[in-house]
Design a protein around this motif. Structure first.
Motif, PDB file in Angstrom:
ATOM      1  N   UNK A 168      21.435  16.035   8.522  1.00  0.00           N
ATOM      2  CA  UNK A 168      20.669  15.934   7.277  1.00  0.00           C
ATOM      3  C   UNK A 168      20.613  14.473   6.856  1.00  0.00           C
ATOM      4  N   UNK A 169      19.957  14.220   5.731  1.00  0.00           N
ATOM      5  CA  UNK A 169      19.841  12.860   5.210  1.00  0.00           C
ATOM      6  C   UNK A 169      20.874  12.563   4.126  1.00  0.00           C
ATOM      7  N   UNK A 170      21.763  13.514   3.847  1.00  0.00           N
ATOM      8  CA  UNK A 170      22.705  13.367   2.740  1.00  0.00           C
ATOM      9  C   UNK A 170      24.010  12.716   3.190  1.00  0.00           C
ATOM     10  N   UNK A 171      24.203  11.466   2.814  1.00  0.00           N
ATOM     11  CA  UNK A 171      25.410  10.735   3.205  1.00  0.00           C
ATOM     12  C   UNK A 171      26.671  11.435   2.705  1.00  0.00           C
ATOM     13  N   UNK A 172      26.637  11.958   1.486  1.00  0.00           N
ATOM     14  CA  UNK A 172      27.845  12.570   0.922  1.00  0.00           C
ATOM     15  C   UNK A 172      28.243  13.872   1.624  1.00  0.00           C
ATOM     16  N   UNK A 173      27.303  14.518   2.285  1.00  0.00           N
ATOM     17  CA  UNK A 173      27.610  15.791   2.913  1.00  0.00           C
ATOM     18  C   UNK A 173      27.864  15.684   4.410  1.00  0.00           C
ATOM     19  N   UNK A 174      27.697  14.514   4.980  1.00  0.00           N
ATOM     20  CA  UNK A 174      27.866  14.354   6.411  1.00  0.00           C
ATOM     21  C   UNK A 174      29.048  13.447   6.725  1.00  0.00           C
ATOM     22  N   UNK A 175      29.535  13.556   7.966  1.00  0.00           N
ATOM     23  CA  UNK A 175      30.735  12.826   8.353  1.00  0.00           C
ATOM     24  C   UNK A 175      30.479  11.903   9.533  1.00  0.00           C
ATOM     25  N   UNK A 176      29.252  11.431   9.661  1.00  0.00           N
ATOM     26  CA  UNK A 176      28.923  10.599  10.813  1.00  0.00           C
ATOM     27  C   UNK A 176      28.122   9.371  10.422  1.00  0.00           C
ATOM     28  N   UNK A 177      28.391   8.329  11.143  1.00  0.00           N
ATOM     29  CA  UNK A 177      27.707   7.058  11.035  1.00  0.00           C
ATOM     30  C   UNK A 177      26.220   7.187  11.382  1.00  0.00           C
ATOM     31  N   UNK A 178      25.865   8.274  12.099  1.00  0.00           N
ATOM     32  CA  UNK A 178      24.456   8.517  12.429  1.00  0.00           C
ATOM     33  C   UNK A 178      23.615   8.730  11.173  1.00  0.00           C
ATOM     34  N   UNK A 179      24.258   9.096  10.061  1.00  0.00           N
ATOM     35  CA  UNK A 179      23.560   9.259   8.789  1.00  0.00           C
ATOM     36  C   UNK A 179      23.560   7.943   8.012  1.00  0.00           C
ATOM     37  N   UNK A 180      24.685   7.229   8.044  1.00  0.00           N
ATOM     38  CA  UNK A 180      24.784   5.984   7.284  1.00  0.00           C
ATOM     39  C   UNK A 180      23.757   4.940   7.694  1.00  0.00           C
TER      40      UNK A 180
END
Length: 511
Positions: free
Chosen positions: A41-53
């Motif tokens: 997803x696009x939600x930084x707060x809900x994800x645990x990967x640098x692929x989102x950051x």
């Protein structure tokens, strides 16, 4: 992205831009970057990967952030963003922020203190709206509440002093979200205050951002936009970069062997290699059978904290080598491992079969294959089980694996982030179910210690105990490369603190 803490540690590297060049910064152009995989997803707060950051940090701002041109992150290198200033109360239990006025969300609504309160209420699980996943909730266990005083003042009220709270707030995993946009909408159409506005996210294809003409930092960003093309095959992506189809590689994703290819085929490309504050480790599901009873020199051996010289909190080498398995005699270590396996009923004629789960991208798969090969020497037969990024973090969080080859990216080089997020009993990111209340007391003790030398000794003691308890065995801390074309200017890559930067607001194209 030489340490800062944890994903904070140190940055990196800059395009050396002369004063004359800086004076001729150009507006316009689209920065083309390949992306290593498709985020869930696009939600930084809900994800645990640098692929989102990497693709979505440019959409947002934090209250505070690490200064991007300082090689090593520390509390002294934190600067303001949405907060104009901050101050601790005399008893160090209240952190007050005065907020920037005149900032607007990308949809035109004004930014206020309510947005800060809403964001952190959701992170602490204290609001009607809930995050579907909340991997860093443990960061705020010491925060009693967040209170506002008018539209432009906010205070974090703590149970006890926690100096590192400011470091956690400076992480790239800590953007402020808008109060008027639901968590569900933030997963697909994020709204921020940052230098770039979200345009579209096509799963397995691309992510596109466009310049925010109303950005509160006047004159920035220089670029018209950023386009990320998702290419899971790393060799294919590198070939495309060499051919000039991309302006920049996915940050800190170029392996050492591939870096040689880049330099030989595109000698004018600018490349840097730095420690990335990401440990490659083994996660063992101790709640299920069978474990309920039981890079060319460009890597560093260490414990939980980023090794020296990159890491500020690194355990001394002589102390690390006293831990079983970390001594310099590899043959002796393996012989001891075989004896332990034989004691458990296994041996040359009876191997333990096990699936080794890992994420389906090269930086996970490659060491997993090596791990499986080396496990054979201690009577374990591993079978590779690859999992797509969109499913990986949910899979390990629900303990749906036996043995996993994992990468743990630390968001800042500070022990509070690493210890509480990865090893506290109730943390969502505690994938191995490790729980030691005595160690948690030490977590709190080091967290409150203001004397850095005393805190380091406590951190080393904790780190040593975590390795002895096999809480999450650390194999190595990696070093990776980043490259960009020579016409890309103003690049500052926080590699040791890779989760603390990447606004891309100062980047410009000289072509």
């Amino acid at each position: 992205m030489r340490s800062v803490q944890a994903c904070a540690a140190a940055v990196l590297s800059l395009l050396a831009v002369s004063a004359v060049a800086e004076a001729s910064e150009k507006q316009g152009g689209i920065l083309r970057v390949y992306h290593r995989d498709s985020p869930a997803s696009a939600s930084i707060h809900e994800e645990a990967t640098y692929s989102v950051n990497v693709p979505f940090m440019p959409v947002f701002n934090n209250l505070v952030i690490y200064k991007q041109d300082v090689p090593q992150n520390s509390l002294e290198s934190i600067v303001s963003e949405l907060a104009e200033s901050w101050a601790w109360s005399d008893d160090k239990k209240i952190l007050n922020f005065k907020l920037r006025q005149g900032v607007k969300w990308h949809d035109g609504k004004p930014f206020t203190s309510n947005d800060v309160k809403c964001t952190f209420d959701m992170l602490m699980g204290k609001s009607p709206q809930k995050f579907r996943k909340n991997p860093r909730k443990s960061w705020y266990d010491e925060v009693v509440d967040v209170t506002t005083n008018g539209d432009f003042e906010v205070a974090f009220n703590l149970k006890r002093p926690q100096p590192a709270l400011l470091a956690l707030l400076a992480s790239g995993y800590t953007p402020v979200y808008p109060c008027h946009v639901s968590p569900g909408d933030m997963r697909t159409k994020p709204v921020g205050t940052g230098p770039f506005k979200f345009v579209e996210f096509k799963a397995n294809e691309s992510i596109k951002l466009v310049r925010n003409p109303d950005y509160w930092k006047k004159g920035l960003p220089h670029l018209d936009g950023i386009e990320f093309t998702i290419i899971p095959n790393r060799s294919t992506a590198i070939l495309a970069f060499v051919a000039g189809k991309f302006d920049m590689t996915f940050p800190t994703e170029v392996s050492i062997p591939l870096l040689k290819d880049v330099k030989s085929q595109a000698p004018k490309a600018v490349c840097v290699v730095e420690p990335i504050n990401v440990s490659t480790n083994i996660i063992v599901n101790s709640s299920s059978p069978p474990f309920d009873n039981l890079n060319e020199g460009q890597a560093d051996i260490g414990g939980t904290m980023l090794p020296a010289p990159g890491g500020l909190w690194a355990m001394p080498k002589e102390m690390l080598e006293t831990i079983p398995g970390y001594g310099p005699d590899i043959n002796a270590n393996r012989d001891q491992a075989r004896k332990l396996m034989q004691k458990a009923g296994y041996g040359p004629d009876k191997h333990l079969p096990v699936k080794v789960s890992t994420r389906n991208i090269p930086v996970y798969r490659d060491p997993a294959v090596i791990l499986i090969d080396q496990l054979k020497s201690i009577y374990i037969d591993g079978e590779l089980d690859v999992v797509e990024t969109a499913n990986w973090f949910s899979k390990v969080a629900r303990k749906d694996y036996a043995l996993g080859l994992n990468l743990t990216g630390n968001a800042v080089d500070d022990p509070d982030q690493s210890f509480y997020e990865n090893y506290s009993c109730n943390s969502e990111r505690n994938y191995t179910n490790y729980c030691n209340k005595d160690i948690e007391k030490l977590f709190d003790q080091q967290s409150q210690e203001t004397d850095v030398a005393k805190r380091k000794k406590l951190v080393w003691e904790i780190d040593k105990k975590l390795q002895e308890d096999v809480a999450r065995p650390i194999i190595f801390h990696g070093r990776m490369g980043s490259c960009w074309q020579p016409y890309v200017k103003g690049v500052t890559i926080m590699v040791n603190s890779s989760y603390n930067g990447y606004r891309y607001e100062d980047v410009w194209l000289d072509k």
